[in-house]
Design a protein around this motif. Structure first.
Motif, mmCIF file in Angstrom:
data_model
loop_
_atom_site.group_PDB
_atom_site.id
_atom_site.type_symbol
_atom_site.label_atom_id
_atom_site.label_comp_id
_atom_site.label_asym_id
_atom_site.label_seq_id
_atom_site.Cartn_x
_atom_site.Cartn_y
_atom_site.Cartn_z
ATOM 1 N N TYR A 284 0.811 -1.209 0.000
ATOM 2 C CA TYR A 284 0.000 0.000 0.000
ATOM 3 C C TYR A 284 0.853 1.271 0.000
ATOM 4 C CZ TYR A 284 -4.290 2.591 0.330
ATOM 5 O OH TYR A 284 -5.339 3.420 0.022
ATOM 6 N N ARG A 285 1.947 1.270 0.737
ATOM 7 C CA ARG A 285 2.798 2.463 0.738
ATOM 8 C C ARG A 285 3.356 2.702 -0.667
ATOM 9 N NH1 ARG A 285 6.171 5.598 4.058
ATOM 10 N NH2 ARG A 285 6.950 7.231 2.669
ATOM 11 N N GLU A 286 3.722 1.630 -1.368
ATOM 12 C CA GLU A 286 4.214 1.760 -2.736
ATOM 13 C C GLU A 286 3.123 2.339 -3.638
ATOM 14 O OE1 GLU A 286 5.393 -1.190 -6.468
ATOM 15 O OE2 GLU A 286 5.400 -1.962 -4.416
ATOM 16 N N TYR A 287 1.897 1.855 -3.459
ATOM 17 C CA TYR A 287 0.748 2.357 -4.224
ATOM 18 C C TYR A 287 0.589 3.861 -4.015
ATOM 19 C CZ TYR A 287 -4.339 3.408 -4.486
ATOM 20 O OH TYR A 287 -5.573 3.974 -4.701
ATOM 21 N N ALA A 288 0.582 4.305 -2.755
ATOM 22 C CA ALA A 288 0.408 5.718 -2.456
ATOM 23 C C ALA A 288 1.561 6.547 -3.019
ATOM 24 C CB ALA A 288 0.295 5.916 -0.945
ATOM 25 N N THR A 289 2.775 6.040 -2.912
ATOM 26 C CA THR A 289 3.941 6.762 -3.418
ATOM 27 C C THR A 289 3.907 6.884 -4.930
ATOM 28 O OG1 THR A 289 5.269 6.021 -1.536
ATOM 29 C CG2 THR A 289 6.460 6.771 -3.487
ATOM 30 N N ASP A 290 3.501 5.813 -5.611
ATOM 31 C CA ASP A 290 3.420 5.846 -7.078
ATOM 32 C C ASP A 290 2.394 6.868 -7.544
ATOM 33 O OD1 ASP A 290 5.342 3.917 -7.272
ATOM 34 O OD2 ASP A 290 3.974 2.277 -7.764
ATOM 35 N N LEU A 291 1.227 6.913 -6.904
ATOM 36 C CA LEU A 291 0.202 7.870 -7.305
ATOM 37 C C LEU A 291 0.658 9.298 -7.018
ATOM 38 C CD1 LEU A 291 -3.184 6.164 -6.337
ATOM 39 C CD2 LEU A 291 -1.752 5.883 -8.370
ATOM 40 N N ALA A 346 3.124 9.092 2.276
ATOM 41 C CA ALA A 346 3.611 9.210 0.895
ATOM 42 C C ALA A 346 3.788 10.662 0.465
ATOM 43 C CB ALA A 346 2.649 8.508 -0.056
ATOM 44 N N GLY A 347 3.266 11.603 1.257
ATOM 45 C CA GLY A 347 3.428 13.015 0.944
ATOM 46 C C GLY A 347 2.141 13.775 0.727
ATOM 47 N N PHE A 348 1.007 13.068 0.634
ATOM 48 C CA PHE A 348 -0.272 13.728 0.395
ATOM 49 C C PHE A 348 -0.731 14.516 1.619
ATOM 50 C CE2 PHE A 348 -0.748 10.353 -2.857
ATOM 51 C CZ PHE A 348 -1.196 11.121 -3.923
#
Length: 434
Positions: A284-291, A346-348
């Motif tokens: 999930y962290r990878e998902y959020a970072t990619d978006l 992730a930065g959002f």
């Protein structure tokens, strides 16, 4: 020989230590149990063997999918009372042996032995129905995720048209009033577009774009240039046909592509509706970072995702066996708080969260009604077992939303620039300002 149903009812109550909440009709047409209650129909001895060898939800589900059991009367009422029993007794992987040798109470062991006699030869246990998903490889790799998605979505567009209706939207509708399912789905699509503040010629990425309904709405009503990605070939073929029919090929592209493979950002806005449940906790962290990386500074993300209730001990979370085997292989739910935390890490900047729990219960009941109204055709388009899977999981899911066992939330997040300007209005709840 004595009638079967009264014996099953009496032995089941002894083994469970609780009154049987449903009426039972056995294969010899005998009945027992509370009058007026939903009727659990055991069509053959194999139904009893399935439940004995896998007590709890999965045994009942396998018997249902195989057509060995059925429910007459109120399906929702039957599922509600049976769910209470299942959760109280729990799953036991030792199967029928737990009733014979592992139960401490000698009366329970005796009841289990009698039930096994009624069930007939019990070795080997009945094999799972063919609709069971068998998986290989590491979880949430590109190849395994493609297979999992296609197991659920590539079962025939005609079948989904029957269940979902003309909107072809397979996520929670937004019921503003007593309208039709089609109207509620249109309102949901428009709600997403307004939350994203879409404007003409902006670029929209729809992750897990389904049959293209959202990107079509966004291009038609808001003038955006949209890309939808899906791992389902059948969805992509259907969506591309709709795009061509509406004359929007210059504005809408539908790809068979994993979100991890998208490399043509940045986008002005990203929508992810009913897709994050497939990502998996470890990814999930990878998902959020990619978006986050695919968005322009100031761009918005609308993440629409089913959530489970938080547990006191997160190590105790286990994926629902029936859903994992027959519906959404490798799907995982997380509490909304964890989703928000991951997006923030992730930065959002998370700016808004709206719960649509009751909306999803109503949506699922509408889908079940569509399926039940044309069940023979649904069974012909897929298989009788597959149609029973969908009827069971959608009805059970409706109850789970109604009972607050699971929820669904729209989380609006922004890739806020370092200057700190979020681009959102001061009062975003109306979603009328851009």
């Amino acid at each position: 020989m004595a009638a079967v149903a009264p014996r099953i009812a009496a032995l089941a109550e002894k083994a469970l230590g609780a009154p049987l909440p449903v009426r039972v009709r056995a294969w010899d047409r005998s009945e027992a149990g509370p009058p007026g209650a939903p009727v659990l129909v055991l069509r053959n001895r194999r139904a009893l063997r399935r439940v004995l060898w896998r007590p709890g939800e999965l045994g009942l589900a396998r018997a249902w999918v195989a057509g060995d059991i059925d429910v007459e009367g109120d399906l929702y009422g039957a599922l509600d009372v049976l769910a209470g029993l299942i959760w109280e007794t729990g799953e036991d992987s030792s199967g029928a042996r737990s009733l014979l040798g592992l139960a401490r109470d000698p009366d329970v062991r005796a009841a289990g032995a009698e039930l096994l006699k009624l069930a007939g030869p019990s070795l080997p246990p009945p094999p799972p129905p063919e609709e069971n998903r068998r998986r290989t490889g590491l979880r949430h790799t590109l190849s395994r995720d493609r297979k999992a998605i296609r197991h659920h979505y590539d079962v025939g567009n005609d079948f989904y048209e029957l269940v979902l209706g003309p909107s072809m939207v397979y996520s929670c509708a937004y019921w503003q009033q007593d309208g039709t399912l089609e109207e509620a789905q249109r309102d949901k699509l428009d709600l997403i577009c307004r939350k994203l503040a879409l404007r003409e010629d902006q670029r929209l990425l729809d992750v897990g774009g389904g049959w293209g309904s959202l990107v079509l709405h966004a291009a038609r009503e808001y003038g955006v240039r949209a890309v939808a990605v899906t791992l389902s070939r059948e969805q992509a073929v259907y969506g591309r046909k709709r795009v061509a029919e509406e004359g929007l090929t210059d504005r809408v592209e539908i790809r068979v592509q994993d979100y991890r493979e998208v490399n043509d950002g940045p986008y002005d806005a990203i929508s992810s509706v009913g897709m994050a449940e497939h990502v998996g906790d470890a990814r999930y962290r990878e998902y959020a970072t990619d978006l986050y990386a695919l968005l322009k500074p100031g761009g918005r993300l609308l993440n629409h995702q089913i959530a489970r209730r938080p547990l006191a001990d997160e190590e105790a979370y286990e994926v629902d066996e029936f859903i994992d085997a027959y519906v959404f292989p490798d799907g995982e739910l997380a509490p909304v708080g964890r989703t928000v935390s991951m997006l923030e890490e992730a930065g959002f900047e998370v700016r808004d969260m709206e719960s649509l729990r009751e909306h999803y219960a109503r949506t699922l009941r509408a889908w079940v009604a569509n399926l039940e109204a044309a069940f023979p055709e649904a069974a012909r388009l897929t298989s009788p077992g597959r149609a029973r899977v969908w009827r069971l999981y959608m009805a059970a899911s409706a109850l789970s939303f109604e009972r607050n066992r699971i929820g669904v939330n729209q989380v609006l997040a922004v890739k806020t620039p370092t200057a700190g300007t979020s681009t959102l209005p001061l009062r975003p709840r109306s979603w009328t300002e851009s």
